[in-house]
Scaffold this active site. Structure first.
Site, mmCIF file in Angstrom:
data_model
loop_
_atom_site.group_PDB
_atom_site.id
_atom_site.type_symbol
_atom_site.label_atom_id
_atom_site.label_comp_id
_atom_site.label_asym_id
_atom_site.label_seq_id
_atom_site.Cartn_x
_atom_site.Cartn_y
_atom_site.Cartn_z
ATOM 1 N N LYS A 158 -23.986 0.711 7.523
ATOM 2 C CA LYS A 158 -24.753 -0.379 7.672
ATOM 3 C C LYS A 158 -24.281 -1.163 8.675
ATOM 4 C CE LYS A 158 -22.537 -3.544 4.679
ATOM 5 N NZ LYS A 158 -22.820 -4.606 3.518
ATOM 6 N N ARG A 200 -18.127 5.877 5.823
ATOM 7 C CA ARG A 200 -17.888 6.717 4.688
ATOM 8 C C ARG A 200 -19.258 6.704 4.078
ATOM 9 N NH1 ARG A 200 -12.934 3.830 1.598
ATOM 10 N NH2 ARG A 200 -14.181 1.886 2.685
ATOM 11 N N GLU A 236 -15.209 -7.209 -7.784
ATOM 12 C CA GLU A 236 -15.565 -7.899 -6.636
ATOM 13 C C GLU A 236 -16.944 -7.479 -6.430
ATOM 14 O OE1 GLU A 236 -15.851 -5.747 -3.796
ATOM 15 O OE2 GLU A 236 -15.229 -3.993 -4.770
ATOM 16 N N ASP A 280 0.958 -1.097 0.061
ATOM 17 C CA ASP A 280 0.161 -0.091 -0.045
ATOM 18 C C ASP A 280 1.073 1.253 0.099
ATOM 19 O OD1 ASP A 280 -3.168 0.345 0.789
ATOM 20 O OD2 ASP A 280 -1.929 2.002 1.260
ATOM 21 N N CYS A 321 -19.293 2.440 -1.884
ATOM 22 C CA CYS A 321 -19.247 1.857 -3.053
ATOM 23 C C CYS A 321 -20.605 2.407 -3.752
ATOM 24 C CB CYS A 321 -19.339 0.423 -3.104
ATOM 25 S SG CYS A 321 -17.574 -0.069 -2.699
ATOM 26 N N LYS A 349 0.037 2.188 7.186
ATOM 27 C CA LYS A 349 -1.038 1.181 7.150
ATOM 28 C C LYS A 349 -0.302 -0.161 6.969
ATOM 29 C CE LYS A 349 -5.065 2.012 5.086
ATOM 30 N NZ LYS A 349 -6.042 2.137 3.878
ATOM 31 N N GLY A 395 -35.631 2.645 4.169
ATOM 32 C CA GLY A 395 -34.919 2.937 5.347
ATOM 33 C C GLY A 395 -34.285 4.360 5.210
ATOM 34 N N PHE A 412 -32.003 -6.705 -0.897
ATOM 35 C CA PHE A 412 -31.790 -5.422 -1.246
ATOM 36 C C PHE A 412 -33.118 -4.639 -1.768
ATOM 37 C CE2 PHE A 412 -27.322 -3.872 -1.258
ATOM 38 C CZ PHE A 412 -26.735 -5.019 -0.812
ATOM 39 N N LYS A 422 -19.860 -5.074 -13.133
ATOM 40 C CA LYS A 422 -19.800 -4.393 -11.817
ATOM 41 C C LYS A 422 -20.664 -3.220 -11.532
ATOM 42 C CE LYS A 422 -18.719 -3.370 -7.804
ATOM 43 N NZ LYS A 422 -17.597 -3.379 -6.877
HETATM 44 C C1 UDX Z 1 -11.341 0.494 -3.493
HETATM 45 C C2 UDX Z 1 -12.305 1.294 -4.307
HETATM 46 O O1 UDX Z 1 -12.644 2.684 -3.889
HETATM 47 C C3 UDX Z 1 -13.308 0.643 -4.983
HETATM 48 O O2 UDX Z 1 -14.045 0.997 -5.932
HETATM 49 C C4 UDX Z 1 -12.767 -0.713 -5.526
HETATM 50 O O3 UDX Z 1 -13.770 -1.699 -5.897
HETATM 51 C C5 UDX Z 1 -11.916 -1.246 -4.479
HETATM 52 O O4 UDX Z 1 -10.927 -0.489 -3.896
HETATM 53 P P1 UDX Z 1 -11.928 0.151 -0.502
HETATM 54 O O5 UDX Z 1 -10.676 -1.050 -0.585
HETATM 55 O O6 UDX Z 1 -12.937 0.410 0.421
HETATM 56 O O7 UDX Z 1 -12.313 0.297 -2.254
HETATM 57 O O8 UDX Z 1 -10.956 1.660 -0.530
HETATM 58 P P2 UDX Z 1 -9.894 2.164 0.379
HETATM 59 O O9 UDX Z 1 -10.115 1.701 1.748
HETATM 60 O O10 UDX Z 1 -9.771 3.703 -0.037
HETATM 61 O O11 UDX Z 1 -8.474 1.505 -0.018
HETATM 62 C C6 UDX Z 1 -7.744 1.847 -1.259
HETATM 63 C C7 UDX Z 1 -6.207 1.670 -0.751
HETATM 64 O O12 UDX Z 1 -5.458 1.908 -1.686
HETATM 65 C C8 UDX Z 1 -5.963 2.497 0.406
HETATM 66 O O13 UDX Z 1 -5.335 1.728 1.500
HETATM 67 C C9 UDX Z 1 -4.746 3.438 -0.366
HETATM 68 O O14 UDX Z 1 -3.697 3.898 0.811
HETATM 69 C C10 UDX Z 1 -4.091 2.423 -1.244
HETATM 70 N N1 UDX Z 1 -3.809 3.161 -2.510
HETATM 71 C C11 UDX Z 1 -4.082 4.453 -2.944
HETATM 72 C C12 UDX Z 1 -2.449 2.530 -2.891
HETATM 73 O O15 UDX Z 1 -1.740 1.878 -2.506
HETATM 74 N N2 UDX Z 1 -1.783 3.496 -4.125
HETATM 75 C C13 UDX Z 1 -2.374 4.426 -4.490
HETATM 76 O O16 UDX Z 1 -1.706 4.837 -5.481
HETATM 77 C C14 UDX Z 1 -3.583 4.872 -4.107
HETATM 78 C C1 UDX Z 2 -22.016 -2.831 -2.057
HETATM 79 C C2 UDX Z 2 -22.151 -4.091 -2.907
HETATM 80 O O1 UDX Z 2 -23.361 -4.610 -2.407
HETATM 81 C C3 UDX Z 2 -21.013 -4.880 -3.406
HETATM 82 O O2 UDX Z 2 -21.548 -5.999 -4.270
HETATM 83 C C4 UDX Z 2 -19.938 -4.213 -3.834
HETATM 84 O O3 UDX Z 2 -18.968 -5.023 -4.160
HETATM 85 C C5 UDX Z 2 -19.470 -3.249 -3.032
HETATM 86 O O4 UDX Z 2 -20.823 -2.362 -2.790
HETATM 87 P P1 UDX Z 2 -21.570 -2.448 0.318
HETATM 88 O O5 UDX Z 2 -20.786 -0.993 0.283
HETATM 89 O O6 UDX Z 2 -20.668 -3.230 1.324
HETATM 90 O O7 UDX Z 2 -21.469 -3.609 -0.680
HETATM 91 O O8 UDX Z 2 -22.724 -2.323 1.065
HETATM 92 P P2 UDX Z 2 -24.170 -2.954 0.736
HETATM 93 O O9 UDX Z 2 -24.521 -3.923 1.667
HETATM 94 O O10 UDX Z 2 -24.517 -2.938 -0.742
HETATM 95 O O11 UDX Z 2 -25.112 -1.818 1.200
HETATM 96 C C6 UDX Z 2 -25.064 -0.431 0.782
HETATM 97 C C7 UDX Z 2 -25.854 0.537 1.433
HETATM 98 O O12 UDX Z 2 -27.564 0.139 1.192
HETATM 99 C C8 UDX Z 2 -26.101 0.537 3.000
HETATM 100 O O13 UDX Z 2 -26.234 1.996 3.546
HETATM 101 C C9 UDX Z 2 -27.279 -0.414 3.461
HETATM 102 O O14 UDX Z 2 -27.713 0.182 4.737
HETATM 103 C C10 UDX Z 2 -28.132 0.153 2.200
HETATM 104 N N1 UDX Z 2 -29.214 -0.749 1.759
HETATM 105 C C11 UDX Z 2 -29.028 -2.246 1.522
HETATM 106 C C12 UDX Z 2 -30.593 -0.386 2.099
HETATM 107 O O15 UDX Z 2 -30.802 0.718 2.291
HETATM 108 N N2 UDX Z 2 -31.676 -1.413 1.744
HETATM 109 C C13 UDX Z 2 -31.308 -2.686 1.321
HETATM 110 O O16 UDX Z 2 -32.339 -3.473 1.420
HETATM 111 C C14 UDX Z 2 -30.054 -3.043 1.300
#
Ligand code: UDX
Ligand code: UDX
Length: 458
Positions: A339, A346, A152, A30, A279, A35, A272, A268, A223
């Site tokens: 959730k 975030r 993913e 990273d 995401c 981290k 609420g 889903f 995706k």
């Molecule tokens: C992220 C994306 O936002 C999401 O859309 C994607 O599907 C998967 O990666 P998430 O893992 O939740 O999701 O993001 P985040 O927690 O911000 O992690 C990204 C990591 O990448 C951070 O730890 C950051 O430090 C790192 N990073 C960022 C690098 O290692 N190199 C870089 O140049 C920029």
């Molecule tokens: C989502 C996608 O589900 C996953 O497949 C993708 O890879 C990353 O983004 P995540 O961000 O972990 O996953 O959250 P998710 O479970 O999708 O929930 C998203 C938001 O929708 C939450 O705030 C949850 O409370 C809300 N939600 C979900 C509702 O309001 N109603 C529902 O029925 C389901």
């Protein structure tokens, strides 16, 4: 296989941990050195049920390593999974600069053939851009890159189970060699041959995952189209909830009746406070922008966004109606995470709600079983309680903003006795209205017929 995961955020850590769990030799890197240091000390910087056990075991058995030097981390890998962030730019486009900088590092370290897989959610055609970047940055070396997209579908809170028991594994490839290598990597998951860390005795019966081989563009589109559809389903449920509330119907009954149709499905489909997290909101925005750029008008999805953005205002109005005046009122906020089963705040609806109520002069005291630490970092000004009971003491109104199952099991009679006014606004329809009323609470959910009394009381 030797796998390097670049980007040790949420997705990277789950991916790296699970690849090690199914027998691969994994290095996580990273750009955030702190981290990596934390991870090397054996501390997991995120809360994800089951991931701590996976980390502990695979570190102990030397299958999971952390490396601050990205160049070193990618040099010996047979496959590299890119999991860096793709945050939204001010115009809603996904910022791909992290992918570009990772491509530069990979290209300058590669000799021979290397599989480079994008796992980060990216707009369609990013794979083509990545391939071009690798070729340009690596043009002076004897390197051959096999580029693939492997989106993913991990949900925070159940990500380890989602990784090991997926509905489908989508691989977007350009050649058979990349497909073969990815198939080999995922073989234990495809055959369901591993000791499952989630289900300690026996995993529930389930169809092995579908192996879907597509073009890179299709995989990327799958995706974005999946996440946007989930967002659409939630906004639809919320819109119907608004109508149910006005008509004196109960949204829980309505959605069950609709969702029991196998063509629609219950999943889903809960009304609420709207969808949050890192995401769904950003992927929806990026998808709308992608459509715009290619001349496809996603007015449908803009509406989904608009409905979602209006959810917090609706709840604030609900609180105003019930509490009459917001300024000076003590509000107990149960839940801060976006959730349940995560400490991630975030784009959490709860945080927006606390901010809005505070701006209106309410005195908000919040509690969350896992997200207090993160909240302290991002919102140091918040008044945080160490239990739900402490948050509720003396409150004029209690709001449920995250659907933590343990909130259901609270001693509600105790809470009633310590609140200044026994008033509940249940933003997640977590509690049973009749039970709360029997306990002497004034209870208002989302899209539930109790709202009649609320409107009648105006
Ligand atoms: C992220 C994306 O936002 C999401 O859309 C994607 O599907 C998967 O990666 P998430 O893992 O939740 O999701 O993001 P985040 O927690 O911000 O992690 C990204 C990591 O990448 C951070 O730890 C950051 O430090 C790192 N990073 C960022 C690098 O290692 N190199 C870089 O140049 C920029
Ligand atoms: C989502 C996608 O589900 C996953 O497949 C993708 O890879 C990353 O983004 P995540 O961000 O972990 O996953 O959250 P998710 O479970 O999708 O929930 C998203 C938001 O929708 C939450 O705030 C949850 O409370 C809300 N939600 C979900 C509702 O309001 N109603 C529902 O029925 C389901």
């Amino acid at each position: 296989m030797k796998i390097t995961v670049v980007g040790s955020g949420y997705v990277g850590l789950v991916t790296g941990g699970c690849f090690a769990e199914i027998g691969h030799d994994v290095v996580c890197t990273d750009s955030d050195l702190n981290k990596i240091r934390t991870l090397e000390e054996g501390k997991l910087p995120i809360f994800e049920p089951g991931l701590d056990k996976v980390f502990e075991k695979n570190r102990r058995e030397s299958r999971l390593h952390f490396e601050a030097d990205a160049a070193k981390a990618v040099r010996d890998a047979e496959a590299i999974f890119i999991c860096v962030g793709t945050p939204p730019l001010p115009n809603g486009d996904a910022d791909l600069s992290a992918i570009d900088s990772v491509a530069r590092v990979i290209a300058s370290e590669t000799q021979g053939a290397k599989l480079v897989v994008e796992k980060s959610t990216v707009p369609a055609q990013t794979g083509q851009g990545l391939k071009r970047a690798l070729e340009i940055y690596g043009r002076r070396r004897n390197a051959k890159f096999l580029v693939a997209s492997n989106p993913e579908f991990l949900r925070e809170g159940t990500a380890v189970g989602d990784f090991l028991h997926p509905d489908r594994i989508v691989v977007g490839v350009e050649d058979r060699a990349a497909e073969r290598q990815l198939h080999e990597i995922y073989r234990p998951v495809l055959e369901q041959k591993f000791n499952c860390p989630v289900h300690s005795s026996k995993c529930p019966a389930y169809e092995p995952p579908a192996w879907m081989v597509t073009t890179i563009n299709s995989a990327e589109l799958i995706k974005h189209a999946s996440n946007s559809f989930l967002a659409l389903k939630i906004s639809y449920a919320n819109l119907v909830a608004d109508l149910a509330e006005k008509l004196g119907a109960d949204i829980e009954e309505v959605l069950e009746g609709v969702g029991k149709d196998a063509r629609i499905g219950m999943s889903f489909f809960r009304a609420g406070l709207g969808f949050g997290g890192f995401c769904l909101p950003k992927d929806l925005q990026a998808f709308v922008r992608l459509g715009e750029r290619w001349g496809v008008d996603f007015a449908l999805l803009r509406e989904v966004e608009k409905i979602n953005q209006g959810r917090i205002s609706r709840v604030v109005e609900k609180i105003r109606k019930a509490a009459w005046v917001i300024r000076g009122k003590k509000v107990a906020m149960l839940g801060l995470a976006f959730k349940a089963n995560t400490d991630d705040i975030r784009y959490a609806p709860a945080i927006e709600l606390v901010d809005r109520l505070t701006t209106e002069g309410a005195l908000v005291r919040s509690y969350d079983p896992e997200a207090l630490g993160r909240t302290r970092e991002v919102r140091p000004q918040y008044d945080l309680a160490s239990s739900a009971y402490e948050a509720a003491e003396g409150a004029d109104v209690l709001v449920i903003a995250t659907e933590w199952p343990e909130f259901r099991k609270l001693d509600w009679a105790r809470i009633r006795d310590t609140m200044a006014r026994p008033l509940i606004i249940d933003g997640r329809n977590l509690l049973v209205p009749a039970e709360m009323k029997a306990l002497g609470f004034e209870y208002h959910g989302i899209g539930r017929h109790e709202e009649e009394s609320l409107q009648g009381s105006q």
